[in-house]
Design an enzyme around this catalytic site. Structure first.
Site, short mmCIF file in Angstrom:
data_model
loop_
_atom_site.label_atom_id
_atom_site.label_comp_id
_atom_site.label_asym_id
_atom_site.label_seq_id
_atom_site.Cartn_x
_atom_site.Cartn_y
_atom_site.Cartn_z
N SER A 200 0.81 -1.22 0.00
CA SER A 200 0.00 0.00 0.00
C SER A 200 0.84 1.27 0.00
CB SER A 200 -0.93 0.00 1.22
OG SER A 200 -1.79 -1.12 1.19
N HIS A 246 0.26 4.42 4.15
CA HIS A 246 -0.36 5.18 3.07
C HIS A 246 0.14 6.62 3.04
CE1 HIS A 246 -4.08 2.27 2.99
NE2 HIS A 246 -2.91 1.64 2.96
#
Length: 295
Positions: A200, A246
């Site tokens: 991610s 993220h």
């Protein structure tokens, strides 16, 4: 039936489309033949951008080439398979995923964890105890099929166009450093015994670089903004998602992406890879600070 302009006001207001890809709108034109070209077809020239035919001196242009090697907007070489690295990265992620499914015991040595909870019967150590490689291996490791599926879709959708626009070396640097930045911020801010895994951080780095590239090319930002908003909602709306990865990956992607597409031509390599080195230095600094806290 020939496609001819009608001369109506509506036709005059139409957004041009790439002459090689009629489904792609673009505001960029070849500086030599003035045909509209999309990011995939743009070749960096001494002034502006040229289409592949003008660079090669192909038929229909009447021009001789001015560059010995076509270049992307970031200065990378134009290659026959512009998605090769994206395919390789997909293959590595899927291979690790399959290996973990076949032998679940492989998961523990690969995930990102600062320090393992006290367990004398588990001879496993975390990043704080010297296993820094986990910052890298965790980026290529997935346990759940939905997690791997979402990340690999993002890699294919975002990675392919970025690899075409940046060139292989710059694209690979963007992907790996964004993944490392996500791992480092997770290591810095998450609980020491929290295990984290997944691509991610690297995918959000691609998000950031895509936004910068689209802004640089004056393209419609709404699709990427909408997709980013959806991912932000998922990030903070679902439990057990490492938002730190993220955020770290996105920040690195924006910084590196900006350096890649805005670096001045005369100092392009220095600015691009100097920025990569600077982000890597921040990653090392975060890792050292957290290690000092946990040991």
């Amino acid at each position: 039936m020939d496609d001819q302009a009608s001369g109506s006001p509506q036709d005059a207001r139409r957004v041009p489309v790439c002459y090689r890809h009629p489904d792609r709108e673009t505001g960029i034109r070849c500086t030599r033949c003035e045909r509209p070209i999309c990011p995939e077809c743009m070749v960096d020239a001494s002034v502006g951008f040229q289409c592949p035919e003008c660079v090669r001196g192909g038929s229909g242009t009447g021009h001789a080439p001015t560059a010995s090697m076509p270049r992307t907007i970031a200065g990378g070489a134009v290659v026959a398979d512009p998605r090769l690295l994206t395919k390789i990265l997909l293959g590595i992620n899927l291979a690790v995923f399959i290996a973990v499914q076949v032998r679940p015991s492989l998961l523990d040595p690969l995930v990102l964890v600062g320090v393992w909870p006290p367990a004398p019967f588990m001879p496993i150590e975390g990043v704080a105890e010297g296993e820094w490689y986990r910052l890298v291996t965790s980026v290529f490791t997935h346990e759940e099929i939905w997690h791997a599926g979402f990340n690999m879709l993002g890699l294919w959708w975002l990675g392919g166009p970025l690899e075409q626009a940046l060139g292989r070396a710059r694209y690979l640097a963007l992907y790996l450093i964004s993944g490392l930045a996500g791992s480092a911020l997770t290591y810095l801010l998450a609980a020491g015994s929290t295990a984290s895994l997944g691509a991610s951080g690297a995918i959000f780095g691609l998000f950031g670089a895509t936004a910068v590239l689209m802004r640089r090319l004056n393209q419609d930002m709404r699709p990427v903004i909408a997709l980013l908003v959806i991912n932000v909602i998922i990030t903070f709306g679902w439990s057990n998602i490492a938002w730190q990865a993220h955020l770290g990956g996105f920040a690195a992607g924006v910084v590196i992406g900006y350096a890649m597409v805005h670096a001045p031509r005369e100092r392009r390599v220095l600015v691009q890879y100097g920025t990569c080195a600077l982000v890597l230095a921040v990653v090392v600094l975060m890792t050292l600070l957290r290690t000092a806290q946990l040991t």
